[in-house]
Design a protein around this motif. Structure first.
Motif, PDB file in Angstrom:
ATOM      1  N   ALA A 113     -15.442 -27.020 -35.287  1.00 23.96           N
ATOM      2  CA  ALA A 113     -14.937 -25.793 -34.666  1.00 23.96           C
ATOM      3  C   ALA A 113     -14.032 -25.031 -35.634  1.00 23.96           C
ATOM      4  O   ALA A 113     -13.906 -23.811 -35.553  1.00 23.96           O
ATOM      5  N   ALA A 114     -13.399 -25.749 -36.575  1.00 32.96           N
ATOM      6  CA  ALA A 114     -12.527 -25.120 -37.568  1.00 32.96           C
ATOM      7  C   ALA A 114     -13.316 -24.342 -38.620  1.00 32.96           C
ATOM      8  O   ALA A 114     -12.738 -23.579 -39.396  1.00 32.96           O
ATOM      9  N   LEU A 115     -14.637 -24.527 -38.637  1.00 38.15           N
ATOM     10  CA  LEU A 115     -15.488 -23.852 -39.619  1.00 38.15           C
ATOM     11  C   LEU A 115     -16.086 -22.564 -39.067  1.00 38.15           C
ATOM     12  O   LEU A 115     -16.691 -21.792 -39.804  1.00 38.15           O
ATOM     13  N   GLY A 116     -15.920 -22.345 -37.755  1.00 41.35           N
ATOM     14  CA  GLY A 116     -16.541 -21.191 -37.120  1.00 41.35           C
ATOM     15  C   GLY A 116     -17.958 -21.522 -36.721  1.00 41.35           C
ATOM     16  O   GLY A 116     -18.866 -21.488 -37.537  1.00 41.35           O
ATOM     17  N   ARG A 117     -18.176 -21.868 -35.445  1.00 44.05           N
ATOM     18  CA  ARG A 117     -19.467 -22.418 -35.041  1.00 44.05           C
ATOM     19  C   ARG A 117     -20.542 -21.375 -34.727  1.00 44.05           C
ATOM     20  O   ARG A 117     -21.716 -21.711 -34.678  1.00 44.05           O
ATOM     21  N   ILE A 118     -20.140 -20.150 -34.466  1.00 50.15           N
ATOM     22  CA  ILE A 118     -21.134 -19.160 -34.051  1.00 50.15           C
ATOM     23  C   ILE A 118     -21.726 -18.478 -35.285  1.00 50.15           C
ATOM     24  O   ILE A 118     -21.327 -17.389 -35.684  1.00 50.15           O
ATOM     25  N   TRP A 130     -12.919 -20.818 -39.924  1.00 48.73           N
ATOM     26  CA  TRP A 130     -12.827 -20.112 -38.648  1.00 48.73           C
ATOM     27  C   TRP A 130     -12.409 -18.666 -38.876  1.00 48.73           C
ATOM     28  O   TRP A 130     -11.519 -18.380 -39.679  1.00 48.73           O
ATOM     29  N   THR A 131     -13.062 -17.770 -38.169  1.00 52.76           N
ATOM     30  CA  THR A 131     -12.609 -16.378 -38.073  1.00 52.76           C
ATOM     31  C   THR A 131     -12.844 -15.943 -36.631  1.00 52.76           C
ATOM     32  O   THR A 131     -13.623 -16.572 -35.896  1.00 52.76           O
ATOM     33  N   ALA A 132     -12.220 -14.865 -36.225  1.00 45.01           N
ATOM     34  CA  ALA A 132     -12.398 -14.365 -34.860  1.00 45.01           C
ATOM     35  C   ALA A 132     -13.859 -13.987 -34.601  1.00 45.01           C
ATOM     36  O   ALA A 132     -14.341 -14.064 -33.468  1.00 45.01           O
ATOM     37  N   GLU A 133     -14.573 -13.607 -35.662  1.00 41.99           N
ATOM     38  CA  GLU A 133     -15.966 -13.188 -35.509  1.00 41.99           C
ATOM     39  C   GLU A 133     -16.931 -14.356 -35.414  1.00 41.99           C
ATOM     40  O   GLU A 133     -18.034 -14.215 -34.878  1.00 41.99           O
ATOM     41  N   THR A 134     -16.554 -15.512 -35.955  1.00 38.04           N
ATOM     42  CA  THR A 134     -17.486 -16.643 -36.012  1.00 38.04           C
ATOM     43  C   THR A 134     -17.157 -17.737 -34.997  1.00 38.04           C
ATOM     44  O   THR A 134     -17.754 -18.802 -35.011  1.00 38.04           O
ATOM     45  N   SER A 135     -16.207 -17.488 -34.123  1.00 38.15           N
ATOM     46  CA  SER A 135     -15.860 -18.498 -33.124  1.00 38.15           C
ATOM     47  C   SER A 135     -15.272 -17.832 -31.895  1.00 38.15           C
ATOM     48  O   SER A 135     -14.498 -16.885 -31.990  1.00 38.15           O
ATOM     49  N   ASN A 136     -15.651 -18.347 -30.742  1.00 42.01           N
ATOM     50  CA  ASN A 136     -15.058 -17.852 -29.496  1.00 42.01           C
ATOM     51  C   ASN A 136     -14.047 -18.862 -28.950  1.00 42.01           C
ATOM     52  O   ASN A 136     -13.677 -18.831 -27.792  1.00 42.01           O
ATOM     53  N   LYS A 141      -9.646 -22.323 -33.553  1.00 39.10           N
ATOM     54  CA  LYS A 141      -8.557 -21.681 -34.287  1.00 39.10           C
ATOM     55  C   LYS A 141      -7.426 -22.666 -34.532  1.00 39.10           C
ATOM     56  O   LYS A 141      -6.856 -22.731 -35.634  1.00 39.10           O
ATOM     57  N   SER A 142      -7.093 -23.459 -33.513  1.00 39.85           N
ATOM     58  CA  SER A 142      -5.987 -24.421 -33.647  1.00 39.85           C
ATOM     59  C   SER A 142      -6.315 -25.498 -34.680  1.00 39.85           C
ATOM     60  O   SER A 142      -5.444 -25.929 -35.439  1.00 39.85           O
ATOM     61  N   LYS A 143      -7.573 -25.937 -34.749  1.00 43.25           N
ATOM     62  CA  LYS A 143      -7.953 -26.949 -35.736  1.00 43.25           C
ATOM     63  C   LYS A 143      -7.994 -26.355 -37.143  1.00 43.25           C
ATOM     64  O   LYS A 143      -7.654 -27.027 -38.127  1.00 43.25           O
ATOM     65  N   TYR A 144      -8.396 -25.102 -37.244  1.00 39.75           N
ATOM     66  CA  TYR A 144      -8.384 -24.424 -38.552  1.00 39.75           C
ATOM     67  C   TYR A 144      -6.951 -24.308 -39.070  1.00 39.75           C
ATOM     68  O   TYR A 144      -6.667 -24.620 -40.242  1.00 39.75           O
TER      69      TYR A 144
END
Length: 324
Positions: A113-118, A130-136, A141-144
């Protein structure tokens, strides 16, 4: 002396079994109750909290290696403060305590999840963040941000390595966490999506962790993913092991959007966490693939357990655990 935080969770408890099986003496941090298993007296249980700096300093005395598994996993908006406190502040405390105590090595259990799953058009690898665009996910965000604390520690001289597991399959408390997949299968949950994700055996996770701790590997992160498969496949195989009907009703994106909103209303009325949130509804629809080559390059010969073998074993263990 090896310290394990989050020792009562799915990964932590299996890690204790792996370490004690290797003859290691382990100190394990717990918050409320010591588990019934004593691991043949090889585990030294210490009550404490990663948010309590004083207790962390005390428990670090004489410790050479630290496995930081403690975390809050939640996709409920009302748990945002708890997520940030435990996952970010708690990790910062662990990093600082390791630096102060002169710990030889820290292994941090992060998450994909810290890598941005979407990212449906490319396989996820360790270079991503993680970025706001690659994860909901606020959890992602907390793990990143927790990983940023570990990188800070590395910059200050800490020897550390991180792992990013996908969805972990193992026998644990099926009222919470990824073990809930098996409860849904046992209860013949009828719905499925076309979503795809990575899955990994908890035994493979802890085996990889121990090998990474033992080897001269630092300042690296590793995706731990055995297989990318549809969620429906996992639920179907698990249901068959329990002698239950596999999922047979397809959840469309529109239906998922309606259901999570109804669950949110229900949660406000009952005060209970909803079974489905906006984050989990949308993640379940996504087709996400993971590149697991980096770990296999650093650990030649490492093999993931076949998925069917994992599900068969976990179902068998849960049948015993819950007397099914």
């Amino acid at each position: 002396m090896i310290l394990v935080t989050g020792a009562t969770g799915l990964v932590g408890s299996h890690l204790l079994k792996e370490l004690t099986g290797r003859g290691c003496t382990v100190r394990a941090l717990y918050r409320s109750a010591i588990p019934s298993s004593d691991f043949n007296g090889k585990v030294q249980w210490v009550r404490g909290d990663i948010l309590d700096v004083v207790s962390l300093e005390e428990v670090m005395k004489g410790v050479t290696q630290v496995y930081h598994c403690a975390a809050v996993v939640s996709f409920h908006p009302k748990r945002k403060q708890q997520l940030h406190q435990t996952n970010i502040e708690g990790t910062a405390n662990v990093v600082n305590a390791c630096l102060d105590a002169g710990v030889q090595k820290l292994l941090f259990v992060s998450s994909v999840a810290a890598l941005g799953r979407i990212r449906e058009n490319e396989a996820i690898n360790e270079t991503m963040n993680w970025t706001a665009e690659t994860s909901n996910s606020e959890y992602g965000k907390s793990k990143y941000l927790a990983e940023m604390e570990v990188w800070r520690g590395i910059g200050e001289g800490l020897n550390a390595v991180m792992v990013n597991p996908v969805i972990i399959l193992g026998a644990g408390d099926w009222e919470s966490g990824s073990s809930g997949i098996f409860k849904s299968a046992y209860e013949a949950f009828p719905w499925y999506t076309d979503g795809v994700s990575g899955f990994v055996d908890v035994q493979d996770v802890v085996r990889a962790m121990v090998l990474l701790m033992e080897k001269d590997i630092s300042a690296q992160r590793f995706i731990l993913s055995g297989y990318d498969v549809p969620y429906r496949t996992i639920f179907t195989v698990a249901a068959q092991q329990f002698g239950k009907r596999p999922p047979h009703k397809k959840v469309t994106p529109l239906l998922a959007e309606i259901v999570w909103r109804l669950e949110a209303i229900k949660g406000k009325i009952t005060g209970k966490d909803p079974l489905l949130t906006r984050e989990t509804a949308r993640t379940a629809q996504a087709k996400v693939y993971f590149n697991n080559e980096k770990l296999l390059q650093y650990l030649p010969g490492f093999q993931y357990t076949p998925l069917t073998d994992t599900i068969q074993r976990v179902c068998s263990e849960l049948k015993q655990q819950y007397k099914l």
